[in-house]
Design a protein around this motif. Sequence first.
Motif, PDB file in Angstrom:
ATOM      1  N   ALA A  52       0.833  -1.211   0.000  1.00 55.94           N
ATOM      2  CA  ALA A  52       0.000   0.000   0.000  1.00 55.94           C
ATOM      3  C   ALA A  52       0.861   1.251   0.000  1.00 55.94           C
ATOM      4  CB  ALA A  52      -0.927  -0.003   1.216  1.00 55.94           C
ATOM      5  N   PHE A  53       1.949   1.244   0.772  1.00 52.86           N
ATOM      6  CA  PHE A  53       2.852   2.391   0.838  1.00 52.86           C
ATOM      7  C   PHE A  53       3.434   2.676  -0.541  1.00 52.86           C
ATOM      8  CE2 PHE A  53       6.754   4.685   1.675  1.00 52.86           C
ATOM      9  CZ  PHE A  53       6.416   5.533   2.717  1.00 52.86           C
ATOM     10  N   ILE A  62      10.794  -0.041   2.799  1.00 52.56           N
ATOM     11  CA  ILE A  62      12.065  -0.383   3.441  1.00 52.56           C
ATOM     12  C   ILE A  62      13.090   0.731   3.211  1.00 52.56           C
ATOM     13  CG2 ILE A  62      14.048  -1.958   3.409  1.00 52.56           C
ATOM     14  CD1 ILE A  62      11.704  -3.166   4.816  1.00 52.56           C
ATOM     15  N   LYS A  63      13.179   1.218   1.993  1.00 51.53           N
ATOM     16  CA  LYS A  63      14.132   2.297   1.704  1.00 51.53           C
ATOM     17  C   LYS A  63      13.778   3.565   2.474  1.00 51.53           C
ATOM     18  CE  LYS A  63      15.695   0.501  -2.627  1.00 51.53           C
ATOM     19  NZ  LYS A  63      16.095   0.726  -3.982  1.00 51.53           N
ATOM     20  N   ARG A  76      17.703  -2.829  13.124  1.00 53.24           N
ATOM     21  CA  ARG A  76      16.553  -3.721  13.284  1.00 53.24           C
ATOM     22  C   ARG A  76      15.585  -3.645  12.117  1.00 53.24           C
ATOM     23  NH1 ARG A  76      15.766  -2.636  19.715  1.00 53.24           N
ATOM     24  NH2 ARG A  76      17.827  -3.393  20.233  1.00 53.24           N
ATOM     25  N   SER A  77      15.504  -2.501  11.433  1.00 52.60           N
ATOM     26  CA  SER A  77      14.553  -2.382  10.338  1.00 52.60           C
ATOM     27  C   SER A  77      14.891  -3.311   9.193  1.00 52.60           C
ATOM     28  CB  SER A  77      14.460  -0.943   9.832  1.00 52.60           C
ATOM     29  OG  SER A  77      15.640  -0.569   9.163  1.00 52.60           O
ATOM     30  N   SER A  78      16.179  -3.632   9.022  1.00 54.14           N
ATOM     31  CA  SER A  78      16.554  -4.535   7.939  1.00 54.14           C
ATOM     32  C   SER A  78      16.125  -5.969   8.211  1.00 54.14           C
ATOM     33  CB  SER A  78      18.071  -4.482   7.717  1.00 54.14           C
ATOM     34  OG  SER A  78      18.743  -4.931   8.874  1.00 54.14           O
ATOM     35  N   SER A  79      15.782  -6.277   9.476  1.00 51.24           N
ATOM     36  CA  SER A  79      15.368  -7.635   9.803  1.00 51.24           C
ATOM     37  C   SER A  79      13.841  -7.777   9.867  1.00 51.24           C
ATOM     38  CB  SER A  79      15.976  -8.065  11.134  1.00 51.24           C
ATOM     39  OG  SER A  79      15.454  -7.281  12.188  1.00 51.24           O
ATOM     40  N   ILE A  80      13.112  -6.690   9.617  1.00 55.13           N
ATOM     41  CA  ILE A  80      11.640  -6.748   9.630  1.00 55.13           C
ATOM     42  C   ILE A  80      11.171  -7.390   8.346  1.00 55.13           C
ATOM     43  CG2 ILE A  80       9.512  -5.398   9.607  1.00 55.13           C
ATOM     44  CD1 ILE A  80      10.953  -3.294  11.265  1.00 55.13           C
ATOM     45  N   ASN A  81      10.318  -8.376   8.460  1.00 52.32           N
ATOM     46  CA  ASN A  81       9.753  -9.021   7.282  1.00 52.32           C
ATOM     47  C   ASN A  81       8.590  -8.206   6.753  1.00 52.32           C
ATOM     48  OD1 ASN A  81      11.483 -11.236   7.484  1.00 52.32           O
ATOM     49  ND2 ASN A  81      10.134 -12.243   8.933  1.00 52.32           N
ATOM     50  N   LEU A  82       8.801  -7.562   5.605  1.00 52.45           N
ATOM     51  CA  LEU A  82       7.714  -6.790   4.999  1.00 52.45           C
ATOM     52  C   LEU A  82       7.284  -7.434   3.723  1.00 52.45           C
ATOM     53  CD1 LEU A  82       8.826  -3.120   5.534  1.00 52.45           C
ATOM     54  CD2 LEU A  82       7.188  -4.396   6.839  1.00 52.45           C
TER      55      LEU A  82
END
Length: 82
Positions: A52-53, A62-63, A76-82
Amino acid sequence: MATFTVPDPVPSPSEDAERIWKACHGWGTDEQAIINVLAHRNAAQRHQISLAFEEQHNENLIKRLESELSGDFEARSSSINL
């Protein structure tokens, strides 16, 4: 062990994407607003928010998060599964 809670009713992915967008604008980044959205959604919901983003803002979530967050959040944001 931490308890995972999802709000009831769950906001739509578009609403969550808009909350994240607003948290990234203005004076500084509202990190707590980002946490309130992403930490209270499961992986499938985070994926829908990411889609949606990108649809709403023509930008990869992510970027955007990598450019807005630093320090512990950046790692930690790089390890979030999106």
